[in-house]
Design a protein around this motif. Structure first.
Motif, PDB file in Angstrom:
ATOM      1  N   TYR A  73     119.981  80.367  -9.576  1.00 26.31           N
ATOM      2  CA  TYR A  73     119.486  81.188 -10.225  1.00 26.31           C
ATOM      3  C   TYR A  73     120.229  81.440 -11.747  1.00 26.31           C
ATOM      4  O   TYR A  73     121.413  81.265 -11.925  1.00 26.31           O
ATOM      5  N   GLU A  74     119.457  81.690 -13.013  1.00 28.65           N
ATOM      6  CA  GLU A  74     119.767  81.335 -14.250  1.00 28.65           C
ATOM      7  C   GLU A  74     119.613  82.815 -14.900  1.00 28.65           C
ATOM      8  O   GLU A  74     120.464  83.121 -15.689  1.00 28.65           O
ATOM      9  N   GLY A  75     118.407  83.538 -14.887  1.00 24.63           N
ATOM     10  CA  GLY A  75     118.313  84.663 -15.388  1.00 24.63           C
ATOM     11  C   GLY A  75     116.925  85.496 -15.285  1.00 24.63           C
ATOM     12  O   GLY A  75     116.242  84.711 -14.305  1.00 24.63           O
ATOM     13  N   SER A  76     116.603  86.503 -15.719  1.00 29.77           N
ATOM     14  CA  SER A  76     115.003  87.164 -15.510  1.00 29.77           C
ATOM     15  C   SER A  76     114.731  88.035 -16.675  1.00 29.77           C
ATOM     16  O   SER A  76     115.712  88.129 -17.672  1.00 29.77           O
ATOM     17  N   ILE A  77     113.710  88.240 -16.778  1.00 30.53           N
ATOM     18  CA  ILE A  77     113.048  89.201 -17.741  1.00 30.53           C
ATOM     19  C   ILE A  77     112.069  90.302 -16.930  1.00 30.53           C
ATOM     20  O   ILE A  77     111.649  89.883 -15.891  1.00 30.53           O
ATOM     21  N   GLU A  78     111.974  91.367 -17.295  1.00 33.68           N
ATOM     22  CA  GLU A  78     111.274  92.340 -16.711  1.00 33.68           C
ATOM     23  C   GLU A  78     109.632  92.336 -17.126  1.00 33.68           C
ATOM     24  O   GLU A  78     109.616  92.162 -18.333  1.00 33.68           O
ATOM     25  N   VAL A  79     109.140  92.074 -16.243  1.00 36.21           N
ATOM     26  CA  VAL A  79     107.353  92.207 -16.190  1.00 36.21           C
ATOM     27  C   VAL A  79     107.009  92.779 -14.904  1.00 36.21           C
ATOM     28  O   VAL A  79     106.733  92.183 -13.896  1.00 36.21           O
ATOM     29  N   PRO A  80     106.483  94.103 -15.034  1.00 31.82           N
ATOM     30  CA  PRO A  80     106.195  94.962 -14.119  1.00 31.82           C
ATOM     31  C   PRO A  80     104.874  94.149 -13.485  1.00 31.82           C
ATOM     32  O   PRO A  80     103.970  93.604 -14.246  1.00 31.82           O
ATOM     33  N   ALA A  81     104.956  94.111 -12.054  1.00 31.04           N
ATOM     34  CA  ALA A  81     103.796  93.542 -11.284  1.00 31.04           C
ATOM     35  C   ALA A  81     103.026  91.905 -11.892  1.00 31.04           C
ATOM     36  O   ALA A  81     102.181  91.829 -11.734  1.00 31.04           O
ATOM     37  N   ALA A  82     104.464  91.316 -11.768  1.00 27.94           N
ATOM     38  CA  ALA A  82     104.332  90.105 -12.425  1.00 27.94           C
ATOM     39  C   ALA A  82     103.462  89.085 -11.464  1.00 27.94           C
ATOM     40  O   ALA A  82     103.659  89.315 -10.245  1.00 27.94           O
ATOM     41  N   GLY A 103     116.644  74.033 -23.960  1.00 27.56           N
ATOM     42  CA  GLY A 103     117.827  73.688 -23.317  1.00 27.56           C
ATOM     43  C   GLY A 103     118.092  74.545 -21.972  1.00 27.56           C
ATOM     44  O   GLY A 103     118.521  73.962 -20.972  1.00 27.56           O
ATOM     45  N   THR A 104     117.988  75.850 -22.161  1.00 26.02           N
ATOM     46  CA  THR A 104     118.325  76.759 -21.191  1.00 26.02           C
ATOM     47  C   THR A 104     117.262  77.124 -20.315  1.00 26.02           C
ATOM     48  O   THR A 104     117.244  77.796 -19.202  1.00 26.02           O
ATOM     49  N   GLY A 105     116.099  77.221 -20.704  1.00 28.21           N
ATOM     50  CA  GLY A 105     114.649  77.323 -20.080  1.00 28.21           C
ATOM     51  C   GLY A 105     114.568  78.783 -20.061  1.00 28.21           C
ATOM     52  O   GLY A 105     113.707  79.810 -19.575  1.00 28.21           O
ATOM     53  N   ALA A 106     115.576  79.641 -20.879  1.00 30.62           N
ATOM     54  CA  ALA A 106     115.534  81.205 -20.933  1.00 30.62           C
ATOM     55  C   ALA A 106     114.092  81.791 -21.386  1.00 30.62           C
ATOM     56  O   ALA A 106     113.819  81.022 -22.578  1.00 30.62           O
ATOM     57  N   LEU A 107     113.828  82.916 -20.817  1.00 30.15           N
ATOM     58  CA  LEU A 107     112.437  83.569 -21.433  1.00 30.15           C
ATOM     59  C   LEU A 107     112.815  84.787 -22.569  1.00 30.15           C
ATOM     60  O   LEU A 107     114.015  85.497 -22.132  1.00 30.15           O
ATOM     61  N   LYS A 108     112.014  84.930 -23.308  1.00 31.44           N
ATOM     62  CA  LYS A 108     112.366  86.325 -24.240  1.00 31.44           C
ATOM     63  C   LYS A 108     110.672  86.885 -24.399  1.00 31.44           C
ATOM     64  O   LYS A 108     110.109  85.962 -25.056  1.00 31.44           O
ATOM     65  N   VAL A 109     110.723  88.078 -24.089  1.00 30.47           N
ATOM     66  CA  VAL A 109     109.128  88.529 -24.210  1.00 30.47           C
ATOM     67  C   VAL A 109     108.998  88.687 -25.807  1.00 30.47           C
ATOM     68  O   VAL A 109     110.131  89.324 -26.610  1.00 30.47           O
ATOM     69  N   LEU A 110     107.677  88.366 -26.192  1.00 23.42           N
ATOM     70  CA  LEU A 110     107.198  88.687 -27.688  1.00 23.42           C
ATOM     71  C   LEU A 110     106.406  89.630 -27.545  1.00 23.42           C
ATOM     72  O   LEU A 110     106.195  90.341 -28.469  1.00 23.42           O
ATOM     73  N   SER A 111     105.532  89.536 -26.814  1.00 22.13           N
ATOM     74  CA  SER A 111     104.106  90.457 -26.777  1.00 22.13           C
ATOM     75  C   SER A 111     103.462  90.639 -25.603  1.00 22.13           C
ATOM     76  O   SER A 111     103.630  90.066 -24.481  1.00 22.13           O
ATOM     77  N   GLY A 112     102.811  91.789 -25.368  1.00 22.50           N
ATOM     78  CA  GLY A 112     101.926  92.178 -24.284  1.00 22.50           C
ATOM     79  C   GLY A 112     100.243  92.335 -24.704  1.00 22.50           C
ATOM     80  O   GLY A 112     100.191  92.995 -25.869  1.00 22.50           O
ATOM     81  N   LEU A 113      99.564  92.004 -23.871  1.00 24.74           N
ATOM     82  CA  LEU A 113      98.051  92.179 -24.065  1.00 24.74           C
ATOM     83  C   LEU A 113      97.329  92.658 -23.010  1.00 24.74           C
ATOM     84  O   LEU A 113      97.281  91.941 -21.880  1.00 24.74           O
ATOM     85  N   ASN A 114      96.822  93.884 -23.276  1.00 22.59           N
ATOM     86  CA  ASN A 114      96.111  94.550 -21.977  1.00 22.59           C
ATOM     87  C   ASN A 114      94.525  94.275 -22.336  1.00 22.59           C
ATOM     88  O   ASN A 114      93.880  95.295 -22.903  1.00 22.59           O
ATOM     89  N   GLY A 115      94.161  93.283 -22.054  1.00 25.45           N
ATOM     90  CA  GLY A 115      92.807  92.659 -22.467  1.00 25.45           C
ATOM     91  C   GLY A 115      91.571  92.936 -21.296  1.00 25.45           C
ATOM     92  O   GLY A 115      90.387  93.527 -21.714  1.00 25.45           O
ATOM     93  N   VAL A 116      92.078  92.424 -20.254  1.00 26.93           N
ATOM     94  CA  VAL A 116      90.981  92.811 -18.996  1.00 26.93           C
ATOM     95  C   VAL A 116      91.895  93.390 -17.935  1.00 26.93           C
ATOM     96  O   VAL A 116      93.036  93.074 -17.753  1.00 26.93           O
ATOM     97  N   PRO A 117      91.051  93.984 -16.958  1.00 29.32           N
ATOM     98  CA  PRO A 117      91.975  94.508 -15.663  1.00 29.32           C
ATOM     99  C   PRO A 117      92.513  93.299 -14.846  1.00 29.32           C
ATOM    100  O   PRO A 117      91.982  92.209 -14.767  1.00 29.32           O
ATOM    101  N   ASP A 118      93.706  93.617 -14.403  1.00 33.50           N
ATOM    102  CA  ASP A 118      94.262  92.651 -13.322  1.00 33.50           C
ATOM    103  C   ASP A 118      93.993  91.111 -13.869  1.00 33.50           C
ATOM    104  O   ASP A 118      93.668  90.243 -12.892  1.00 33.50           O
ATOM    105  N   PRO A 119      94.841  90.737 -15.005  1.00 34.48           N
ATOM    106  CA  PRO A 119      94.678  89.152 -15.201  1.00 34.48           C
ATOM    107  C   PRO A 119      95.843  88.309 -14.494  1.00 34.48           C
ATOM    108  O   PRO A 119      96.793  88.134 -14.981  1.00 34.48           O
TER     109      PRO A 119
END
Length: 343
Positions: free
Chosen positions: A328-337, A31-47
């Motif tokens: 504009y509706e919202g944001s989440i932090e993701v460095p270098a997205a 309904g709102t399309g809002a994002l919520k961070v669940l996990s991070g994975l550092n598998g390969v450089p610069d994906p």
């Protein structure tokens, strides 16, 4: 309104060399399309760019490095799991990838080539590339066009053709994929110095829009899937006036109903909305992208999502159904997205 993100997951690429977390998985609120961070994975450089398999059970990522590689991950729960080791693509700086006919294709910006990597039946990478198509040519804009720079690769809506966009040669190549190798069917020349970056097809499969990076313009084209031909029709600015400084367009998407086209422009840090009027486009207006250096733009479930690389967040916008203008509706932090894809 449809809920953003299909089954409810977004996958966000980032530049680890600039402090990014790698691949981020986020939940998408119905309904709102809002994002919520669940996990991070550092598998390969610069994906930096991601794509999902047709079934949505495997996630593919480029490794945008000098060595260049592609990696595959099983999508299970809230954290993707590696599906084997990364595979070198025999190309420098892959910036984009697509999945088609049992293969992953990568557009390699640094080496100006497109690589084909075969897939196993379970979606994992089968091994070394089955083919590398090396572009040739240059353009008048130095130093950005001293040689070819493949920036995007994707199948056309009919599935008969593979289209690659080359910033360095001011051209779009239409290719066939046969026995794991690409062959050029036709190369379409665009205005010298325009620096095409990305192409988006209209939902009706008869039109396409090419976004230029070196000049902030958008080209409306006629697409003929029978002939595998692209005919430029008109070119218009993506900004209402002259840029105040840097203006490097990055992403272009069409609305599912085909009424609107949106672009993102770095430097100016805006989203532009265009109304589709037959073969022509009309600039409706621009709004702030909600951050700095919008590297990629995605539409999902009636919302627009922007990966803002330098300010380090993903912003999302609702769309006015009458005008197409984002709100504009919202944001989440993701460095270098660097990109956002949805299951």
């Amino acid at each position: 309104m449809a809920d953003g993100g299909g089954r409810g997951r977004a996958y966000i690429g980032s530049f680890t060399a600039a402090g990014g977390p790698g691949i981020v998985t986020a939940a998408v609120a119905p309904g709102t399309g809002a994002l919520k961070v669940l996990s991070g994975l550092n598998g390969v450089p610069d994906p930096s760019y991601l794509a999902l398999s047709d079934r949505g059970d495997v996630l593919y990522a480029v490794s945008e490095t000098a060595e260049g590689a592609v990696a595959a991950y099983r999508v299970n729960g809230d954290r993707p799991q590696p599906a084997g080791p990364p595979v070198p693509v025999d190309g420098n700086g892959p910036t984009h990838l697509a999945v088609h006919a049992g293969h992953v294709l990568t557009a390699n910006y640094g080496s100006g080539s497109v690589t084909t990597v075969p897939l196993r039946a379970d979606g994992s990478l089968a091994g070394a590339p089955s083919g590398v198509l090396r572009h040739t040519g240059s353009g008048p804009h130095t130093p950005r066009q001293q040689g070819p720079h493949a920036h995007q690769v994707q199948p056309d809506p009919s599935g008969r053709w593979i289209v690659s966009v080359d910033l360095g040669t001011d051209s779009v190549r239409v290719c066939t994929l046969t026995d794991g190798a690409l062959d050029v069917h036709r190369e379409i020349a665009l205005r010298p110095g325009s620096g095409p970056r990305h192409l988006a097809f209209h939902p009706d499969g008869t039109r396409a829009y090419v976004l230029n990076e070196l000049t902030p313009t958008l080209i409306s084209c006629r697409w003929d899937a029978e002939e595998g031909s692209l005919k430029p029709l008109s070119e218009i600015p993506v900004l209402a006036g002259a840029p105040r400084g840097d203006a490097y367009p990055s992403g272009v998407v069409t609305s599912p109903d085909g009424r609107f086209v949106w672009t993102a422009t770095r430097g100016e840090d805006v989203l532009s909305t265009f109304a589709v009027e037959g073969d022509d486009l009309r600039l409706v207006g621009t709004v702030s992208c909600g951050g700095r250096w919008p590297r990629a733009l995605t539409e999902s479930g009636g919302f627009l999502y922007v990966a803002n690389e330098r300010s380090g967040e993903v912003t999302w916008f609702a769309v006015d159904p009458a005008t197409g203008l984002p709100r504009y509706e919202g944001s989440i932090e993701v460095p270098a997205a660097s990109c956002v894809v949805f299951d």
